[in-house]
Design an enzyme around this catalytic site. Structure first.
Site, PDB file in Angstrom:
ATOM      1  N   LYS A 114       8.311 -63.695  -2.283  1.00 22.70           N
ATOM      2  CA  LYS A 114       7.477 -63.061  -1.258  1.00 22.70           C
ATOM      3  C   LYS A 114       6.431 -64.011  -0.699  1.00 22.70           C
ATOM      4  O   LYS A 114       6.095 -63.933   0.476  1.00 22.70           O
ATOM      5  CB  LYS A 114       6.812 -61.790  -1.803  1.00 22.70           C
ATOM      6  CG  LYS A 114       7.804 -60.656  -2.000  1.00 22.70           C
ATOM      7  CD  LYS A 114       7.106 -59.344  -2.293  1.00 22.70           C
ATOM      8  CE  LYS A 114       8.093 -58.228  -2.536  1.00 22.70           C
ATOM      9  NZ  LYS A 114       7.451 -57.009  -3.039  1.00 22.70           N
ATOM     10  N   LYS A 194      20.391 -58.758  -3.087  1.00 21.62           N
ATOM     11  CA  LYS A 194      19.963 -57.394  -3.399  1.00 21.62           C
ATOM     12  C   LYS A 194      19.815 -56.552  -2.127  1.00 21.62           C
ATOM     13  O   LYS A 194      19.350 -57.056  -1.110  1.00 21.62           O
ATOM     14  CB  LYS A 194      18.608 -57.504  -4.121  1.00 21.62           C
ATOM     15  CG  LYS A 194      18.101 -56.228  -4.718  1.00 21.62           C
ATOM     16  CD  LYS A 194      16.719 -56.425  -5.336  1.00 21.62           C
ATOM     17  CE  LYS A 194      15.626 -56.541  -4.307  1.00 21.62           C
ATOM     18  NZ  LYS A 194      14.268 -56.455  -4.832  1.00 21.62           N
ATOM     19  N   LYS A 197      14.539 -53.223   1.152  1.00 18.23           N
ATOM     20  CA  LYS A 197      13.845 -52.554   2.265  1.00 18.23           C
ATOM     21  C   LYS A 197      13.418 -53.563   3.320  1.00 18.23           C
ATOM     22  O   LYS A 197      13.237 -53.219   4.480  1.00 18.23           O
ATOM     23  CB  LYS A 197      12.570 -51.879   1.747  1.00 18.23           C
ATOM     24  CG  LYS A 197      12.797 -50.669   0.887  1.00 18.23           C
ATOM     25  CD  LYS A 197      11.438 -50.062   0.482  1.00 18.23           C
ATOM     26  CE  LYS A 197      11.497 -49.434  -0.873  1.00 18.23           C
ATOM     27  NZ  LYS A 197      10.257 -49.507  -1.631  1.00 18.23           N
TER      28      LYS A 197
HETATM   29  P1  TYM Z   1      10.175 -51.024  -5.181  1.00 18.37           P
HETATM   30  O1  TYM Z   1       9.359 -50.103  -4.377  1.00 18.37           O
HETATM   31  O2  TYM Z   1      10.627 -52.315  -4.561  1.00 18.37           O
HETATM   32  O3  TYM Z   1      11.482 -50.299  -5.654  1.00 18.37           O
HETATM   33  C1  TYM Z   1      11.442 -49.039  -6.316  1.00 18.37           C
HETATM   34  C2  TYM Z   1      12.486 -49.004  -7.406  1.00 18.37           C
HETATM   35  O4  TYM Z   1      13.804 -49.237  -6.862  1.00 18.37           O
HETATM   36  C3  TYM Z   1      14.447 -50.261  -7.594  1.00 18.37           C
HETATM   37  N1  TYM Z   1      15.302 -51.013  -6.673  1.00 18.37           N
HETATM   38  C4  TYM Z   1      16.629 -51.185  -6.833  1.00 18.37           C
HETATM   39  N2  TYM Z   1      17.468 -50.764  -7.778  1.00 18.37           N
HETATM   40  C5  TYM Z   1      18.777 -51.110  -7.637  1.00 18.37           C
HETATM   41  N3  TYM Z   1      19.263 -51.825  -6.604  1.00 18.37           N
HETATM   42  C6  TYM Z   1      18.441 -52.274  -5.618  1.00 18.37           C
HETATM   43  N4  TYM Z   1      18.915 -52.963  -4.615  1.00 18.37           N
HETATM   44  C7  TYM Z   1      17.052 -51.943  -5.711  1.00 18.37           C
HETATM   45  N5  TYM Z   1      15.974 -52.209  -4.921  1.00 18.37           N
HETATM   46  C8  TYM Z   1      14.923 -51.635  -5.530  1.00 18.37           C
HETATM   47  C9  TYM Z   1      13.325 -51.115  -8.143  1.00 18.37           C
HETATM   48  O5  TYM Z   1      13.742 -51.848  -9.277  1.00 18.37           O
HETATM   49  C10 TYM Z   1      12.269 -50.092  -8.462  1.00 18.37           C
HETATM   50  O6  TYM Z   1      12.480 -49.546  -9.750  1.00 18.37           O
HETATM   51  N6  TYM Z   1       7.018 -53.318  -8.337  1.00 18.37           N
HETATM   52  C11 TYM Z   1       7.718 -52.073  -8.061  1.00 18.37           C
HETATM   53  C12 TYM Z   1       6.794 -50.892  -7.866  1.00 18.37           C
HETATM   54  C13 TYM Z   1       5.863 -50.619  -8.993  1.00 18.37           C
HETATM   55  C14 TYM Z   1       6.206 -50.122 -10.277  1.00 18.37           C
HETATM   56  C15 TYM Z   1       4.981 -49.978 -10.973  1.00 18.37           C
HETATM   57  C16 TYM Z   1       7.414 -49.783 -10.888  1.00 18.37           C
HETATM   58  C17 TYM Z   1       4.515 -50.772  -8.971  1.00 18.37           C
HETATM   59  N7  TYM Z   1       3.981 -50.370 -10.150  1.00 18.37           N
HETATM   60  C18 TYM Z   1       4.940 -49.509 -12.291  1.00 18.37           C
HETATM   61  C19 TYM Z   1       7.359 -49.324 -12.193  1.00 18.37           C
HETATM   62  C20 TYM Z   1       6.146 -49.171 -12.896  1.00 18.37           C
HETATM   63  C21 TYM Z   1       8.500 -52.230  -6.764  1.00 18.37           C
HETATM   64  O7  TYM Z   1       8.215 -53.044  -5.939  1.00 18.37           O
HETATM   65  O8  TYM Z   1       9.488 -51.311  -6.577  1.00 18.37           O
END
Ligand code: TYM
Length: 326
Positions: A114, A194, A197
């Protein structure tokens, strides 16, 4: 009766939620409600670590909250709130930051990726520490996430252990819950990266709000591999393997079963079947999404935030005591 273990997870309100988020994480949030005490959070503070427009953030938060409820997060059983409504996340993050090593943060893959795109900035660097605080402020035992979050979870575990060692046992060391199928759903236009978004091409992903026609068209035009057989082989056939994972996640049958059934059917027929499974699987979510009102969503977010603030204040009292602030 033994007390239920606690689950926490967060999702960023950036962009539109896609089937990778759903299969990798969201569906598990819903399932885990059966067995655990569950707390879910729309992590709006995390969404500010890349360039953004305030208007989009406001809208994105409302959409994400509504979508999570539509997926089946049940306000009778789970808390669901916006991260910035519970200031203790940021407070604990400061304290954990004093225990986090620069080297370890510099090695975070998501930071490197990022910061290449968004430029280096302290918020992005400190992102994983805030994520650790999200989890630890609720003293969660388990965290449902997709594969891309395992490194952040490792850091969380390290920080919990470091805190406990230095100040006395206060935090459970949380485990990641990663699904067997769909932990890393890949892009429909480039099946080696991957599904994301932030990919500029909307054809690379299926959004949960896409119409049946959009879903069918995106899946039919998904990049596939040489040959014509439907087989699961992530190395040799990344496109078909990704579609098989998506199919299995929505259809419920195993990848082996589906590969056996469609082996010689040809890519066209196979893709139509995948599209149908996704459309059918998303229909109830889309119906629920359409029937929720803004007031209902708002009420859940407010009520949950109040409870979460109380719980988080309880943890902070213990933390303040342990570290010598009180
Ligand atoms: P975020 O918002 O990018 O994504 C949310 C969740 O979706 C999962 N994910 C995927 N799983 C499978 N295939 C994909 N292509 C894919 N893209 C996204 C992510 O692994 C995630 O579980 N850092 C985290 C947000 C966060 C968080 C936390 C998560 C902040 N604090 C505390 C758990 C606990 C994030 O950016 O997720």
């Amino acid at each position: 009766m033994t007390e239920k273990k606690r689950v926490f997870s967060g999702i960023q309100p950036t962009g539109n939620i896609h089937i990778g988020n759903y299969i990798g994480a969201g569906r598990n949030y819903v399932r885990l409600q059966e067995e655990y005490e569950t707390i879910y959070c729309v992590v709006d503070l995390h969404a500010m670590t890349v360039p953004y427009d305030p208007k989009d953030l406001r809208e994105g938060k409302a959409i994400m909250a509504r979508m999570l409820l539509a997926m089946g997060i049940d306000p009778e059983r789970s808390l669901l709130y916006h991260q910035s409504d519970v200031p203790q996340h940021a407070e604990l993050s400061w304290i954990l930051g004093t225990l986090a090593g620069m080297g370890q943060l510099e090695r975070m893959t998501q930071y490197k990726e990022k910061s290449d795109k968004a430029g280096q900035q302290f918020g992005l660097f400190a992102y994983p520490v805030l994520m650790a605080a999200d989890i630890l402020i609720h003293r969660a035992h388990a965290v449902p996430v997709g594969d891309d979050q395992t490194q952040h979870l490792e850091l969380t575990r390290d920080l919990a252990e470091r805190f406990n060692h230095r100040f006395g046992d206060l935090f459970p060391v949380p485990e990641a819950i990663i699904p067997e199928v769909g932990a890393r759903v890949t892009s429909l236009t480039d099946p080696t990266s991957k599904m994301s978004k932030s990919d500029p091409s909307p054809k690379s992903r299926v959004h949960l709000t896409d119409t049946p026609d959009e879903i069918a068209s995106k899946i039919r035009s998904a990049v596939t591999d040489a040959g014509s057989e439907v087989v699961y082989d992530r190395e040799a056939k990344p496109g078909i393997s990704n579609l098989l994972e998506i199919f299995s996640a929505f259809d419920g049958r195993s990848i082996e079963e589906l590969a056996a059934e469609y082996r010689d059917a040809g890519y066209g027929i196979f893709k139509n079947a995948v599209a149908e499974a996704v459309i059918d699987g998303l229909r109830p979510v889309q119906e629920a999404y359409a029937s929720l009102t803004d007031e209902e969503v708002h009420r859940v977010m407010e009520t949950s935030a109040e409870k979460a603030r109380e719980m988080a204040a309880g943890t902070m009292r213990l933390v303040r005591e342990a570290v010598g602030l009180t």
